[in-house]
Structure formats: C-alpha cells, structure tokens
Write an enzyme that holds these catalytic residues in place. Structure first.
Site, mmCIF file in Angstrom:
data_model
loop_
_atom_site.group_PDB
_atom_site.id
_atom_site.type_symbol
_atom_site.label_atom_id
_atom_site.label_comp_id
_atom_site.label_asym_id
_atom_site.label_seq_id
_atom_site.Cartn_x
_atom_site.Cartn_y
_atom_site.Cartn_z
ATOM 1 N N ARG A 175 15.441 48.086 31.705
ATOM 2 C CA ARG A 175 15.569 47.184 32.862
ATOM 3 C C ARG A 175 16.931 46.523 32.879
ATOM 4 O O ARG A 175 17.602 46.410 31.845
ATOM 5 C CB ARG A 175 14.469 46.137 32.847
ATOM 6 N N GLU A 208 12.415 35.702 37.019
ATOM 7 C CA GLU A 208 13.449 34.967 36.271
ATOM 8 C C GLU A 208 14.812 35.116 36.955
ATOM 9 O O GLU A 208 15.568 34.159 37.094
ATOM 10 C CB GLU A 208 13.492 35.494 34.833
ATOM 11 N N ARG A 236 15.126 42.197 39.237
ATOM 12 C CA ARG A 236 15.012 42.971 37.999
ATOM 13 C C ARG A 236 14.725 44.407 38.403
ATOM 14 O O ARG A 236 13.784 44.659 39.168
ATOM 15 C CB ARG A 236 13.865 42.454 37.130
ATOM 16 N N CYS A 288 19.367 33.492 32.422
ATOM 17 C CA CYS A 288 19.329 33.241 30.977
ATOM 18 C C CYS A 288 20.581 33.844 30.340
ATOM 19 O O CYS A 288 20.916 35.003 30.612
ATOM 20 C CB CYS A 288 18.079 33.883 30.383
ATOM 21 N N THR A 309 21.014 35.090 27.601
ATOM 22 C CA THR A 309 20.742 36.264 26.761
ATOM 23 C C THR A 309 20.861 37.563 27.560
ATOM 24 O O THR A 309 20.888 38.639 26.978
ATOM 25 C CB THR A 309 19.319 36.218 26.162
ATOM 26 N N ARG A 325 17.977 45.615 29.000
ATOM 27 C CA ARG A 325 17.086 45.628 27.838
ATOM 28 C C ARG A 325 16.333 46.949 27.872
ATOM 29 O O ARG A 325 15.581 47.234 28.807
ATOM 30 C CB ARG A 325 16.097 44.456 27.877
ATOM 31 N N ARG A 353 9.323 42.359 19.915
ATOM 32 C CA ARG A 353 8.451 41.500 20.722
ATOM 33 C C ARG A 353 7.016 42.011 20.615
ATOM 34 O O ARG A 353 6.779 43.107 20.116
ATOM 35 C CB ARG A 353 8.861 41.518 22.208
ATOM 36 N N GLU A 360 7.721 39.124 25.838
ATOM 37 C CA GLU A 360 8.257 38.006 25.080
ATOM 38 C C GLU A 360 7.190 36.943 24.812
ATOM 39 O O GLU A 360 6.369 36.654 25.668
ATOM 40 C CB GLU A 360 9.393 37.388 25.889
HETATM 41 P P1 ADP Z 1 11.765 41.675 30.209
HETATM 42 O O1 ADP Z 1 12.540 40.462 29.844
HETATM 43 O O2 ADP Z 1 12.489 42.911 29.840
HETATM 44 O O3 ADP Z 1 11.238 41.708 31.594
HETATM 45 P P2 ADP Z 1 9.210 40.920 28.943
HETATM 46 O O4 ADP Z 1 9.187 40.745 27.470
HETATM 47 O O5 ADP Z 1 9.046 39.745 29.825
HETATM 48 O O6 ADP Z 1 10.543 41.714 29.219
HETATM 49 O O7 ADP Z 1 8.140 42.012 29.354
HETATM 50 C C1 ADP Z 1 7.856 42.341 30.670
HETATM 51 C C2 ADP Z 1 6.765 43.392 30.740
HETATM 52 O O8 ADP Z 1 7.287 44.655 30.387
HETATM 53 C C3 ADP Z 1 5.594 43.143 29.793
HETATM 54 O O9 ADP Z 1 4.378 43.482 30.410
HETATM 55 C C4 ADP Z 1 5.868 44.112 28.675
HETATM 56 O O10 ADP Z 1 4.709 44.489 27.965
HETATM 57 C C5 ADP Z 1 6.430 45.275 29.455
HETATM 58 N N1 ADP Z 1 7.185 46.222 28.626
HETATM 59 C C6 ADP Z 1 8.317 46.000 27.930
HETATM 60 N N2 ADP Z 1 8.721 47.112 27.305
HETATM 61 C C7 ADP Z 1 7.825 48.075 27.606
HETATM 62 C C8 ADP Z 1 7.677 49.441 27.262
HETATM 63 N N3 ADP Z 1 8.561 50.075 26.495
HETATM 64 N N4 ADP Z 1 6.608 50.107 27.761
HETATM 65 C C9 ADP Z 1 5.724 49.506 28.565
HETATM 66 N N5 ADP Z 1 5.798 48.233 28.927
HETATM 67 C C10 ADP Z 1 6.835 47.516 28.455
HETATM 68 C C1 CIR Z 2 13.528 31.131 24.556
HETATM 69 O O1 CIR Z 2 14.521 30.456 24.356
HETATM 70 O O2 CIR Z 2 12.749 31.488 23.662
HETATM 71 C C2 CIR Z 2 13.227 31.533 25.974
HETATM 72 N N1 CIR Z 2 13.983 30.704 26.853
HETATM 73 C C3 CIR Z 2 13.561 33.013 26.204
HETATM 74 C C4 CIR Z 2 14.939 33.416 25.794
HETATM 75 C C5 CIR Z 2 15.268 34.860 26.104
HETATM 76 N N2 CIR Z 2 14.787 35.707 25.123
HETATM 77 C C6 CIR Z 2 15.485 36.533 24.331
HETATM 78 O O3 CIR Z 2 15.458 36.400 23.127
HETATM 79 N N3 CIR Z 2 16.131 37.507 24.902
#
Ligand code: ADP
Ligand code: CIR
Length: 388
Positions: free
Chosen positions: A155, A254, A258, A300, A302, A309, A338, A343
């Site tokens: 993404r 966020e 995305r 963010c 990050t 990511r 994660r 996250e």
């Molecule tokens: P991001 O910051 O990349 O959007 P999140 O940690 O908020 O990531 O996750 C968003 C969604 O994407 C969650 O439902 C997570 O389980 C899903 N996800 C992340 N990586 C994968 C993957 N490799 N396969 C399937 N789902 C994924």
């Molecule tokens: C945190 O500080 O834990 C949240 N605001 C999420 C930060 C982004 N996460 C990351 O590690 N990429």
C-alpha cells in the site's frame, strides 16, 4: 447489532475526548491560554510517564518550550495538534502526527529527530530520492510452494494538494475530497474497474465482513481519534474495490488516499506492479502533495517518503517460538512485526503481518527490495530452525 452500538458509542466518546484536547483553535498566530494549559498539563504527565514513544524521547523540555508558542501559517495548527495522540496514549510507538503539511517545517525541531530515528537515519539534511518504481517482475514469488505466506499486500498513501490533514479538514472538505477521489477511482478501467462504497449508509454486516477480510479499515482507532482523525465520522470515508477484489482505495481514513494491492500467496512482484499501475492511473487525475525533501506527504511521519508498506501475512512457527530472537532478526532486516488484524492487534492462528519498517531515504523499488530480501531471509531462517 449490540457490538455495533458499543463501537459507535466508544467512537463518539473517543472523538469527543480528542476534540476536547485539540479542537480549540489558536487565534491567528497566537496559542490560546486554554490550549497552552492543556499542552503544559499533558506534557508534564508524558514526561513523568514510562512511555517508550519516540515523542517522549524527543520532546525534551527545551524543544517543548521552543515550540509551544508556534502556529502554522495557513491553518493555525499548534504543537498540541501534533502531540495530542502521544499525550493521550502513552503506549504509542511514535505518538506524533502532522495536522497540516506546514507542521513538518514549523515543528521541525520535533519532527526531524523522530523521522531520523523511525526511518533509520534519515537526517535533517537528507532528501527523499525522486520516485522510481522500477519493475515488480524483478522480484520472484517469495513462497512458490505456499508453505509460509498466506497473503501479500502493498500500500501507499497520498495527500491531495491544497488540503490539510485530518485535524484541520472541515466537514465540507471531507465531502469535497470524497467527491474528487470517488470521481477518480470510478473512472479507472481494465483490471482496476470497480465500485466505490461510502461508509455512510453501509450495511453493518457488509462493513464487518470487509474489515474481517482485511479489505476495510477498522473504526475507533484510539491513536487516530485522539490525533483528531475521526471528526465527522463516517462522512467522506469509504472504500473502492475492483471486481477481482485485489485492488482497493481507502478514502479519508488516516490519509486522504490509501492505494492498496493485495492477494493470496507470495507473489510480491505482481502485487507491487498492480499497486504501481493504480497509483499512476490515479496520479493522472489527482494532484498529489509531494515535498522536495520529505517525499509524499502523509498525516503520520512514519509514512513519509515513499509511503509504501509492503507486508506479508506469514506463519513462521519455529522462529516465533522465541519472540525476542524473532524481534532481533526482524530488526536486522529492518522489518516490523504486527498482529493479524493490523497495527496494535494480536496475532491469530500464528499469522503475523511483517513489513518494511522504514519508508524513507530509499526509492520505491529499493523499499520493496529491502522488504523482499528481509522476508526471504526470515523464511531461510525458519527452514534452518525447523531442521535444527
Ligand atoms: P496499513 O497502515 O498498511 O493500512 P494496518 O496495520 O492498519 O496497515 O492494516 C490494515 C489492514 O490490512 C488490516 O486488516 C490488516 O490485517 C490488513 N493487512 C495488512 N497486511 C496484509 C497482508 N499481507 N495480507 C492481508 N491483509 C493484510
Ligand atoms: C503509534 O504511535 O503507535 C501510532 N500513532 C501509530 C504509528 C504508526 N505506526 C508505525 O509504527 N508505522
């Protein structure tokens, strides 16, 4: 139904708490007395806490005193906007958000060291290289026999030029942004052709299923809510899904946008190429906000730089027997671990989400290569641990 009502209530409460903290505007160029008092109080609590966040580490007394009276020129954002998430959530890893693009410059004394540490040595004199996607075909399938990887996802985030980030968006901005983004995604063709579904009015069963299937973002993230990212929820939020359900666009979660490509298995190159095609097509219709030094601008810090990511949902049962060693190995490859639902979630059924940690200082192609090589290294280590 009950669960849904509970979620709504929590979300409203969180939203209110967040607004109490950060929704008072500074009068042009001046930080209001009430904002200053909340900042001082929150800072003291954070400084006395055991928080391990990058915010706590880098918001020294000296920096706090220097920045607490500053505001951004166009949106009048204060330091409180930037730090409220980390102040409300001492368990943050980072704890810092930029309310608008100018905040990265006005509050650079705080953002720069956090960026440098998170993105592994991206110094304040460094510059994000020009965008270079390269070819996904260079990357082989990470798990051709399907022993370890459940699914792969890549993404990136984009901000639309001319708009601030969540805490400064008005309700009208959210609707205007949604209309622009919806217009762009629904004009995609070929494998990208699909449907935009606004969160407003979405059937709850469909919403929950989309979340469970990892397509849709969750509701009520307390880190985002206290950063001011849940205002007017669900207005302006939504998801675009193509017919094959392997290309998605999130609207106004966020980040403004995305762009996501995902599918079962470990064919990283194919997943990456699909995301790149989507980003390029959308870039013809929308103007993305990119900074000379920081790269693509995101809410963010990050996610700055490439904003990419790339993750796998992966089972590594032998390595995971020793979580401390696993963490060391992941750090060596600059990977982040994660839980299964993203996250701040737990791993279910031994499935972890492992991705590149840094997103800055390298081109898009190099970021994918770093993740690819790291995951390859972990799979090799898993095979060794199994046969030991
Ligand atoms: P991001 O910051 O990349 O959007 P999140 O940690 O908020 O990531 O996750 C968003 C969604 O994407 C969650 O439902 C997570 O389980 C899903 N996800 C992340 N990586 C994968 C993957 N490799 N396969 C399937 N789902 C994924
Ligand atoms: C945190 O500080 O834990 C949240 N605001 C999420 C930060 C982004 N996460 C990351 O590690 N990429």
């Amino acid at each position: 139904m009950l669960l849904h009502l509970k979620l709504r209530l929590e979300l409203q409460l969180l939203g209110r708490c967040a607004q109490l903290v950060i929704n008072r505007h500074a009068s042009k160029g001046n930080v209001d007395k009430e904002v200053m008092e909340q900042m001082e109080k929150g800072y003291k609590k954070l400084a006395e806490s055991k928080s391990k966040s990058l915010l706590k580490k880098h918001l020294t007394k000296e920096i706090f005193e220097k920045l607490k009276t500053k505001t951004t020129p166009s949106f009048n954002s204060t330091l409180l906007h930037c730090i409220s998430s980390g102040m409300c959530n001492h368990d943050s890893g980072v704890g810092l958000y930029a309310p608008d693009p100018e905040a990265y410059k006005v509050f650079a004394d705080l953002f720069d060291p956090v960026i440098e540490e998170y993105h592994k040595c991206f110094k304040k004199t460094d510059k994000q290289p020009a965008t270079a996607f390269g070819k996904g075909a260079d990357f082989e399938n990470l798990d051709p026999d399907g022993h370890f990887i459940v699914s792969t996802r890549v993404r990136c985030g984009r901000a639309v030029k001319g708009y601030p980030f969540n805490p400064c968006l008005t309700e009208a901005d959210y609707m205007e942004l949604e209309s622009k983004i919806c217009g762009a995604v629904t004009s995609l063709t070929g494998e990208y052709k699909g449907k935009y579904m606004p969160l407003t009015g979405m059937d709850k069963c469909i919403q929950e299923q989309l979340i469970e299937d990892h397509y849709l973002f969750k509701e009520g993230d307390r880190f985002l809510a206290s950063a001011g990212a849940s205002r007017y929820w669900p207005t302006g939020r939504g998801i675009f899904l193509n017919s094959a359900k392997n290309f998605l666009v999130w609207c106004n979660e966020e980040d403004h946008i995305r762009i996501i490509s995902m599918e079962k298995g470990g064919d990283l190159g194919k997943v990456y190429d699909r995301m790149v095609g989507g980003v390029e097509a959308l870039g013809k219709q929308l103007q993305f906000n990119r900074d000379e030094r920081l790269g693509f601008l995101t809410f963010c810090p990050t996610n700055l730089g490439t904003s990419i990511r790339a993750s796998v949902h992966i089972k590594l049962p032998n390595l995971m027997c020793d979580p401390d060693e696993m963490k060391k190995l992941a750090d060596k490859y600059r990977l982040q671990i994660r839980g299964t639902s993203g996250e701040h979630s737990e791993a279910k059924g031994g499935v972890h989400d492992i991705s590149n940690q840094r997103r800055m200082g390298l081109t898009e192609y190099e970021i994918i290569k770093e993740m690819h090589d790291g995951i390859k290294g972990l799979i090799e280590a898993e095979c060794k641990a199994k046969s030991a």
